[in-house]
Design a protein around this motif. Structure first.
Motif, PDB file in Angstrom:
ATOM      1  N   UNK A 140       0.833  -1.211   0.000  1.00 41.97           N
ATOM      2  CA  UNK A 140       0.000   0.000   0.000  1.00 41.97           C
ATOM      3  C   UNK A 140       0.871   1.267   0.000  1.00 41.97           C
ATOM      4  N   UNK A 141       1.900   1.294   0.854  1.00 36.10           N
ATOM      5  CA  UNK A 141       2.775   2.473   0.918  1.00 36.10           C
ATOM      6  C   UNK A 141       3.523   2.677  -0.394  1.00 36.10           C
ATOM      7  N   UNK A 142       3.924   1.562  -0.986  1.00 35.37           N
ATOM      8  CA  UNK A 142       4.637   1.614  -2.279  1.00 35.37           C
ATOM      9  C   UNK A 142       3.705   2.222  -3.341  1.00 35.37           C
ATOM     10  N   UNK A 143       2.427   1.829  -3.317  1.00 33.87           N
ATOM     11  CA  UNK A 143       1.458   2.367  -4.278  1.00 33.87           C
ATOM     12  C   UNK A 143       1.284   3.870  -4.063  1.00 33.87           C
ATOM     13  N   UNK A 170      -9.075  -2.829  -6.800  1.00 38.28           N
ATOM     14  CA  UNK A 170      -8.609  -4.175  -7.175  1.00 38.28           C
ATOM     15  C   UNK A 170      -8.905  -5.246  -6.120  1.00 38.28           C
ATOM     16  N   UNK A 171      -9.358  -6.396  -6.573  1.00 43.76           N
ATOM     17  CA  UNK A 171      -9.637  -7.596  -5.764  1.00 43.76           C
ATOM     18  C   UNK A 171     -10.724  -7.406  -4.698  1.00 43.76           C
ATOM     19  N   UNK A 172     -11.490  -6.308  -4.786  1.00 47.27           N
ATOM     20  CA  UNK A 172     -12.476  -6.070  -3.717  1.00 47.27           C
ATOM     21  C   UNK A 172     -13.554  -7.161  -3.705  1.00 47.27           C
ATOM     22  N   UNK A 173     -13.784  -7.778  -4.870  1.00 45.69           N
ATOM     23  CA  UNK A 173     -14.796  -8.842  -4.893  1.00 45.69           C
ATOM     24  C   UNK A 173     -14.176 -10.244  -4.877  1.00 45.69           C
ATOM     25  N   UNK A 174     -12.900 -10.336  -4.558  1.00 43.89           N
ATOM     26  CA  UNK A 174     -12.209 -11.635  -4.702  1.00 43.89           C
ATOM     27  C   UNK A 174     -12.583 -12.644  -3.608  1.00 43.89           C
ATOM     28  N   UNK A 198      -4.059  -6.200  -4.291  1.00 43.80           N
ATOM     29  CA  UNK A 198      -3.225  -5.944  -5.467  1.00 43.80           C
ATOM     30  C   UNK A 198      -3.326  -4.457  -5.761  1.00 43.80           C
ATOM     31  N   UNK A 199      -2.179  -3.771  -5.745  1.00 45.07           N
ATOM     32  CA  UNK A 199      -2.238  -2.320  -5.938  1.00 45.07           C
ATOM     33  C   UNK A 199      -1.495  -1.820  -7.166  1.00 45.07           C
ATOM     34  N   UNK A 200      -0.822  -2.712  -7.905  1.00 49.53           N
ATOM     35  CA  UNK A 200      -0.014  -2.185  -9.006  1.00 49.53           C
ATOM     36  C   UNK A 200      -0.907  -1.675 -10.144  1.00 49.53           C
ATOM     37  N   UNK A 201      -2.090  -2.284 -10.319  1.00 45.52           N
ATOM     38  CA  UNK A 201      -3.011  -1.850 -11.381  1.00 45.52           C
ATOM     39  C   UNK A 201      -3.569  -0.462 -11.108  1.00 45.52           C
ATOM     40  N   UNK A 202      -3.746  -0.163  -9.841  1.00 43.49           N
ATOM     41  CA  UNK A 202      -4.285   1.140  -9.444  1.00 43.49           C
ATOM     42  C   UNK A 202      -3.297   2.246  -9.826  1.00 43.49           C
ATOM     43  N   UNK A 203      -2.018   1.967  -9.542  1.00 40.74           N
ATOM     44  CA  UNK A 203      -0.965   2.928  -9.898  1.00 40.74           C
ATOM     45  C   UNK A 203      -0.900   3.102 -11.419  1.00 40.74           C
ATOM     46  N   UNK A 204      -1.058   1.988 -12.151  1.00 43.52           N
ATOM     47  CA  UNK A 204      -1.035   2.056 -13.617  1.00 43.52           C
ATOM     48  C   UNK A 204      -2.233   2.854 -14.137  1.00 43.52           C
ATOM     49  N   UNK A 205      -3.393   2.697 -13.460  1.00 39.61           N
ATOM     50  CA  UNK A 205      -4.590   3.463 -13.869  1.00 39.61           C
ATOM     51  C   UNK A 205      -4.315   4.958 -13.724  1.00 39.61           C
ATOM     52  N   UNK A 239      -4.924  17.347  -7.347  1.00 36.72           N
ATOM     53  CA  UNK A 239      -5.640  17.143  -6.077  1.00 36.72           C
ATOM     54  C   UNK A 239      -6.760  16.103  -6.251  1.00 36.72           C
ATOM     55  N   UNK A 240      -7.506  16.216  -7.384  1.00 37.49           N
ATOM     56  CA  UNK A 240      -8.627  15.291  -7.608  1.00 37.49           C
ATOM     57  C   UNK A 240      -8.129  13.864  -7.884  1.00 37.49           C
ATOM     58  N   UNK A 241      -7.017  13.754  -8.625  1.00 37.09           N
ATOM     59  CA  UNK A 241      -6.461  12.403  -8.862  1.00 37.09           C
ATOM     60  C   UNK A 241      -5.976  11.824  -7.532  1.00 37.09           C
ATOM     61  N   UNK A 242      -5.286  12.656  -6.741  1.00 37.36           N
ATOM     62  CA  UNK A 242      -4.791  12.183  -5.436  1.00 37.36           C
ATOM     63  C   UNK A 242      -5.958  11.714  -4.574  1.00 37.36           C
ATOM     64  N   UNK A 243      -7.031  12.496  -4.528  1.00 37.91           N
ATOM     65  CA  UNK A 243      -8.192  12.135  -3.697  1.00 37.91           C
ATOM     66  C   UNK A 243      -8.875  10.870  -4.224  1.00 37.91           C
ATOM     67  N   UNK A 244      -8.973  10.744  -5.562  1.00 35.36           N
ATOM     68  CA  UNK A 244      -9.628   9.565  -6.152  1.00 35.36           C
ATOM     69  C   UNK A 244      -8.788   8.310  -5.904  1.00 35.36           C
ATOM     70  N   UNK A 245      -7.451   8.459  -6.000  1.00 34.12           N
ATOM     71  CA  UNK A 245      -6.554   7.330  -5.729  1.00 34.12           C
ATOM     72  C   UNK A 245      -6.673   6.906  -4.267  1.00 34.12           C
ATOM     73  N   UNK A 246      -6.618   7.891  -3.380  1.00 35.87           N
ATOM     74  CA  UNK A 246      -6.680   7.579  -1.944  1.00 35.87           C
ATOM     75  C   UNK A 246      -8.007   6.899  -1.599  1.00 35.87           C
ATOM     76  N   UNK A 247      -9.109   7.390  -2.211  1.00 36.42           N
ATOM     77  CA  UNK A 247     -10.423   6.803  -1.939  1.00 36.42           C
ATOM     78  C   UNK A 247     -10.440   5.327  -2.348  1.00 36.42           C
ATOM     79  N   UNK A 248      -9.801   5.023  -3.494  1.00 30.12           N
ATOM     80  CA  UNK A 248      -9.796   3.637  -3.990  1.00 30.12           C
ATOM     81  C   UNK A 248      -9.014   2.733  -3.031  1.00 30.12           C
ATOM     82  N   UNK A 249      -7.835   3.167  -2.646  1.00 28.60           N
ATOM     83  CA  UNK A 249      -6.976   2.315  -1.805  1.00 28.60           C
ATOM     84  C   UNK A 249      -7.594   2.155  -0.408  1.00 28.60           C
TER      85      UNK A 249
END
Ligand code: KG4
Ligand code: ZN
Length: 334
Positions: free
Chosen positions: A162-165, A200-204, A210-217, A233-243
């Motif tokens: 998570x921190x790496x992402x 990622x994997x929320x329904x697994x 898995x966080x590498x796909x989120x970073x790629x998105x 700011x909006x990308x940062x907030x959207x990324x943080x919300x996902x993780x």
């Protein structure tokens, strides 16, 4: 029993003194972040050399703060791993030298055990058993903690931690190193609903991440738009919300699966405000409680190592002086 704790696994020299009857007496930290920032990441050789420069003065300062001397020490706990080999060697060799000269025990501690026991330093520690969500720069794991030394891994990340992402995404957004704290600060004033990023994997149904796909998105998104301050700011907030959605969902799933109500969140990402807010809300609705270390003990520090050493020492003293093993596979010999 007075235990000196030494943490040198990465880019922080952490030193602390923990007393089994009066608690934490002193803790000192030197962070190398400024030194590594110009390279955009930790340079292992520079890290080792800086630990060498800092470690003895920090130990002296901690002893002075606690009004103790080397002769008052009863044991020395140090981070044995995992971490950068050269950096670990600095802490281990100082621990070995001091322990030999003072004729006291030296206890090697697993860095992640240090993180997951850190909330036990707080005034109202969680009772065993509990679930621990370990979210650091190098690891993301869900563990069932039955007692000291009795840990069962329930799930972990299949790729990035998570921190790496957080750090990689921050780099894409040009927020410097390590970007996690900077990204989360920006996210506070961004719109978390502007971009629908994957969870990622929320329904697994399992407890892996898995966080590498989120970073790629985020990378793909930032290549298709012209980044300005609002957008960042909006990308940062959207990324943080996902993780945060994924981490809170899986932590709750672990509590349900193991039929437990106590959750510990530890490691650097445990300092994240949004994660703390959302986790508290969800777990409290479920009827559970969340325990965190204080913010300064979320990231690497000596206090968690001194504390884990003291716990190990207490545990060893309760064991009989000798034991026998009717069954003993040769592979278990270490
Ligand atoms: O536990 P830690 O100090 O080191 C490891 O053992 O890896 O964790 C460091 C990680 C870094 O990736 C850093 O960006 C992240 O924790 N971090 C944060 C925050 N504070 C530190 N990530 C998100 N939000 C924060 N507030
Ligand atoms: Zn750590």
């Amino acid at each position: 029993m007075l235990v000196l704790g030494i943490e040198t696994s990465c880019d922080e020299t952490g030193i602390a003194l923990f007393d089994t009857s009066s608690g934490l007496l002193a803790h000192e930290l030197h962070s190398q972040i400024a030194m590594h920032a110009e390279y955009g990441g930790v340079v292992p050789e520079l890290a080792s050399r800086d630990h060498i420069r800092r470690i003895i003065p920090l130990i002296r300062t901690a002893l002075h703060q606690a009004d103790k001397t080397f002769n008052d020490l009863n044991a020395i706990a140090y981070t044995e791993g995992p971490g950068l080999a050269g950096a670990l060697l600095v802490g281990a060799s100082v621990a070995e030298g001091l322990a030999a000269s003072l004729n006291i025990p030296r206890i090697g501690i697993h860095h992640l055990e240090g993180h997951l026991l850190a909330p036990l330093l707080e005034p109202t520690p969680p009772k065993f058993p509990f679930i621990a969500l370990l979210v650091s720069g190098g690891h993301t794991q869900l563990m069932r903690v039955n007692e000291i030394g009795n840990y069962r891994k329930l799930g972990e990340t299949l790729d990035d931690a998570a921190g790496e992402a957080f750090d990689k995404t921050a780099k894409i957004l040009n927020l410097g190193y390590p970007g996690g704290p900077a990204l989360s600060k920006l996210a506070e004033t961004g719109d978390p609903n502007r971009f629908k990023l994957p969870r990622p994997l929320i329904r697994s149904k399992d407890l892996n991440f898995s966080f590498s796909g989120l970073k790629t998105a985020v990378l793909t998104l930032s290549n298709t738009v012209r980044l300005d301050e609002t957008l960042i700011r909006d990308i940062a907030a959207s990324f943080q919300a996902a993780i945060v959605d994924v981490l809170t969902f899986k932590a709750l799933l672990a509590l349900k699966q193991e039929n437990l109500t106590r959750l510990v969140v530890a490691g650097g990402v445990g300092a994240n405000k949004q994660l703390r807010q959302q986790m508290n809300t969800l777990v409290n609705q479920y009827g559970g409680t969340v325990h965190y270390p204080k913010i300064e003990f979320c990231t690497d520090n000596g206090a968690m190592i001194a504390f884990a050493g003291a716990m190990r020492l207490a545990e060893a003293s309760q064991k009989p002086g000798f034991c026998i093993r009717a069954r003993w596979p040769l592979e278990e010999l270490h």
